[in-house]
Scaffold this active site. Structure first.
Site, PDB file in Angstrom:
ATOM      1  N   TYR A 141       0.465  -1.214  -0.214  1.00  0.00           N
ATOM      2  CA  TYR A 141      -0.248  -0.260   0.013  1.00  0.00           C
ATOM      3  C   TYR A 141       0.558   1.264   0.372  1.00  0.00           C
ATOM      4  O   TYR A 141       0.442   2.067  -0.790  1.00  0.00           O
ATOM      5  CB  TYR A 141      -1.023   0.160   1.678  1.00  0.00           C
ATOM      6  CG  TYR A 141      -2.282  -0.019   1.099  1.00  0.00           C
ATOM      7  CD1 TYR A 141      -2.452  -2.417   0.892  1.00  0.00           C
ATOM      8  CD2 TYR A 141      -3.524  -0.053   1.662  1.00  0.00           C
ATOM      9  CE1 TYR A 141      -3.919  -2.691   1.279  1.00  0.00           C
ATOM     10  CE2 TYR A 141      -4.603  -0.884   1.354  1.00  0.00           C
ATOM     11  CZ  TYR A 141      -4.698  -1.915   0.939  1.00  0.00           C
ATOM     12  OH  TYR A 141      -6.166  -2.080   1.228  1.00  0.00           O
ATOM     13  N   LYS A 188       2.847 -15.559   3.229  1.00  0.00           N
ATOM     14  CA  LYS A 188       3.512 -16.319   1.265  1.00  0.00           C
ATOM     15  C   LYS A 188       4.923 -16.443   1.172  1.00  0.00           C
ATOM     16  O   LYS A 188       5.278 -15.670   0.421  1.00  0.00           O
ATOM     17  CB  LYS A 188       2.426 -15.148   0.068  1.00  0.00           C
ATOM     18  CG  LYS A 188       2.688 -16.139  -0.878  1.00  0.00           C
ATOM     19  CD  LYS A 188       1.743 -17.102  -1.068  1.00  0.00           C
ATOM     20  CE  LYS A 188       0.814 -17.714  -2.542  1.00  0.00           C
ATOM     21  NZ  LYS A 188       1.159 -18.824  -2.733  1.00  0.00           N
ATOM     22  N   ASP A 220      -3.203 -18.685   0.815  1.00  0.00           N
ATOM     23  CA  ASP A 220      -4.265 -18.658   0.030  1.00  0.00           C
ATOM     24  C   ASP A 220      -5.167 -19.882   0.571  1.00  0.00           C
ATOM     25  O   ASP A 220      -6.293 -20.290   0.762  1.00  0.00           O
ATOM     26  CB  ASP A 220      -3.909 -19.237  -1.299  1.00  0.00           C
ATOM     27  CG  ASP A 220      -2.319 -20.508  -1.734  1.00  0.00           C
ATOM     28  OD1 ASP A 220      -1.515 -20.051  -0.304  1.00  0.00           O
ATOM     29  OD2 ASP A 220      -1.553 -20.762  -2.257  1.00  0.00           O
ATOM     30  N   ASP A 244      -6.677  -6.971   4.242  1.00  0.00           N
ATOM     31  CA  ASP A 244      -7.146  -6.040   3.206  1.00  0.00           C
ATOM     32  C   ASP A 244      -7.874  -7.467   2.393  1.00  0.00           C
ATOM     33  O   ASP A 244      -9.000  -6.898   2.817  1.00  0.00           O
ATOM     34  CB  ASP A 244      -6.813  -5.216   3.027  1.00  0.00           C
ATOM     35  CG  ASP A 244      -8.022  -4.697   1.867  1.00  0.00           C
ATOM     36  OD1 ASP A 244      -8.973  -4.096   2.340  1.00  0.00           O
ATOM     37  OD2 ASP A 244      -7.776  -4.685   0.091  1.00  0.00           O
ATOM     38  N   ASP A 248     -12.265  -9.543   4.264  1.00  0.00           N
ATOM     39  CA  ASP A 248     -13.660  -8.766   3.805  1.00  0.00           C
ATOM     40  C   ASP A 248     -14.902 -10.389   3.860  1.00  0.00           C
ATOM     41  O   ASP A 248     -15.612 -11.062   3.434  1.00  0.00           O
ATOM     42  CB  ASP A 248     -13.512  -7.941   2.158  1.00  0.00           C
ATOM     43  CG  ASP A 248     -13.748  -6.794   2.341  1.00  0.00           C
ATOM     44  OD1 ASP A 248     -13.580  -6.119   3.202  1.00  0.00           O
ATOM     45  OD2 ASP A 248     -14.131  -6.183   0.980  1.00  0.00           O
TER      46      ASP A 248
HETATM   47  C1  IPM Z   1     -10.491  -1.513   3.844  1.00  0.00           C
HETATM   48  C2  IPM Z   1     -10.647  -0.598   2.857  1.00  0.00           C
HETATM   49  C3  IPM Z   1      -9.836   0.225   2.544  1.00  0.00           C
HETATM   50  C4  IPM Z   1      -8.104  -0.365   2.641  1.00  0.00           C
HETATM   51  C5  IPM Z   1     -10.025   0.707   1.032  1.00  0.00           C
HETATM   52  C6  IPM Z   1     -11.078   2.033   1.169  1.00  0.00           C
HETATM   53  C7  IPM Z   1      -8.965   1.926   0.986  1.00  0.00           C
HETATM   54  O1  IPM Z   1     -11.186  -1.406   1.857  1.00  0.00           O
HETATM   55  O2  IPM Z   1     -10.199  -0.092   5.025  1.00  0.00           O
HETATM   56  O3  IPM Z   1     -10.601  -2.306   4.005  1.00  0.00           O
HETATM   57  O4  IPM Z   1      -7.816  -1.000   1.590  1.00  0.00           O
HETATM   58  O5  IPM Z   1      -7.744  -0.130   3.367  1.00  0.00           O
HETATM   59 MG    MG Z   2     -10.838  -3.786   2.697  1.00  0.00          MG
END
Ligand code: IPM
Ligand code: MG
Length: 349
Positions: A141, A188, A220, A244, A248
């Site tokens: 990042y 990884k 993975d 990240d 999710d």
């Molecule tokens: C999160 C989001 C952010 C990230 C984006 C919006 C930049 O997806 O907080 O997980 O990737 O960190």
């Molecule tokens: Mg995110």
């Protein structure tokens, strides 16, 4: 007195932040904490107002506060424009970096009333309770990025230092000690040199936490394990991008991304925000679930040294879920609005 900076942001951010505020005001009435709330801009709304996704006034306010509560950042208007010079997300990345928020803590917990909403079988999702420690200010990042070969090639560098790995590893191991004493490093290491550094440093750090069972897993494989046997995990420690993606995925198995909070901590002021994004299609409709923002406020109460109030907020959210007082993604046939969920939770403080 506790000074709180409120960065409501974009999309449904202002709606969910307003409900978290409502609940914090109810807490304040009962516990007499003496909150002082100040609103500042971040993201697309900040670009519209000032041209800058993170105006200096916002940074200054955060630095002078005891904690920051954030709604959501992002607008599709920028997503579909690869040439956009400024993006709302830059505001989020910059505030994380500027405040030194190197550890993003994302608890993944399944609630009984949401088992049916989970894409997983009840037997798999029942009793899932783990927490991801995602490194937040390093890795791909924040590494060098750009174009070369006249623009025909692009690159993003992933780099980590020993210090960057060690400080979050210590936090995660300490958290594991207060939980089920199991930490899984996700990396990884069969491919990436940075991952081999993570393995080396996490392994060394584990020696200082002999009561914590330490193992590691390739990312993975971890992605698979999160859907096949999520109850395996207690604490996951991982780098920025893997964290990240995995958070999710992990949030989706609980049945609603609308109930998952997060805390970002570092050397100074801490920031609290829901895991979900700005959900622009839902903005202004009263359908956004404020629970993740409210639970983020609960994490903030804990951080500010009010664990009793934090537990009360958590219990009030669970009561709302149990009674089906929830937005449409959970209570399909008898949904209530964002504001009504907030009223119910605040009313139960
Ligand atoms: C999160 C989001 C952010 C990230 C984006 C919006 C930049 O997806 O907080 O997980 O990737 O960190
Ligand atoms: Mg995110």
């Amino acid at each position: 007195m506790k000074k709180i900076a409120i960065l409501s942001g974009d999309g449904v951010g202002p709606e969910v932040a307003a409900e978290a505020l409502k609940v914090l005001q109810a807490v304040d009435k009962k516990y007499g904490i003496g909150f002082e709330f100040k609103h500042e801009l971040i993201g697309a709304c900040a670009i519209d107002a000032t041209g800058d996704p993170l105006p200096p006034a916002t940074v200054e306010r955060c630095q002078r506060s005891d904690a920051v509560l954030l709604g959501a950042v992002g607008h599709p208007r920028f997503d579909n424009d690869p040439a956009a010079k400024v993006r709302p997300e830059q505001g989020l990345l910059k505030i994380r970096k500027t405040l030194g928020l190197y550890a993003n803590i994302r608890p993944i917990k399944s609630y009984k009333s949401l088992y049916k909403a989970s894409p997983l079988k009840e037997s798999l999702i029942a009793n899932v309770d783990f927490v991801v420690f995602r490194e937040l200010t390093g890795g791909i990042y924040f590494g060098e990025k750009g174009r070369r070969c006249g623009g025909s090639e692009a690159f993003d560098v992933c780099a980590y230092s020993v210090e960057e790995v060690e400080r979050i590893a210590r936090l995660a191991f300490a958290a594991a000690q207060n939980r089920r004493k199991h930490l899984t490093l996700v990396d990884k290491a069969n491919v990436l040199e940075t991952s081999r550094l993570w393995r080396e440093i996490a392994g060394k750090t584990s020696k200082d936490f002999p009561d914590v069972k330490f193992d590691s897993m390739f990312v993975d494989n971890a992605a698979m394990k999160i859907v096949q046997q999520p109850a395996f995990f207690d604490v996951i420690l991982t780098e920025n991008m893997f964290g990240d993606i995995l958070t999710d995925e992990a949030s989706a198995i609980t049945g609603s991304i609308g109930v998952l909070p997060s805390a970002s901590v570092g050397s100074g002021v801490a920031l609290f925000e829901p895991i979900h994004g700005s959900f622009p299609e839902g903005a202004g409709k009263g359908i956004a679930n404020p629970m993740a923002a409210i639970l983020s406020a609960a994490m903030m109460l804990d951080y500010l040294g009010c664990p009793e109030a934090a537990q009360e907020v958590q219990a009030a959210v669970e009561l709302a879920l149990k009674n089906g007082v929830a937005t449409p993604e959970i209570s399909k046939d008898s949904a209530v609005s964002t504001g009504e969920v907030g009223d119910f939770i605040a009313g139960n403080i």
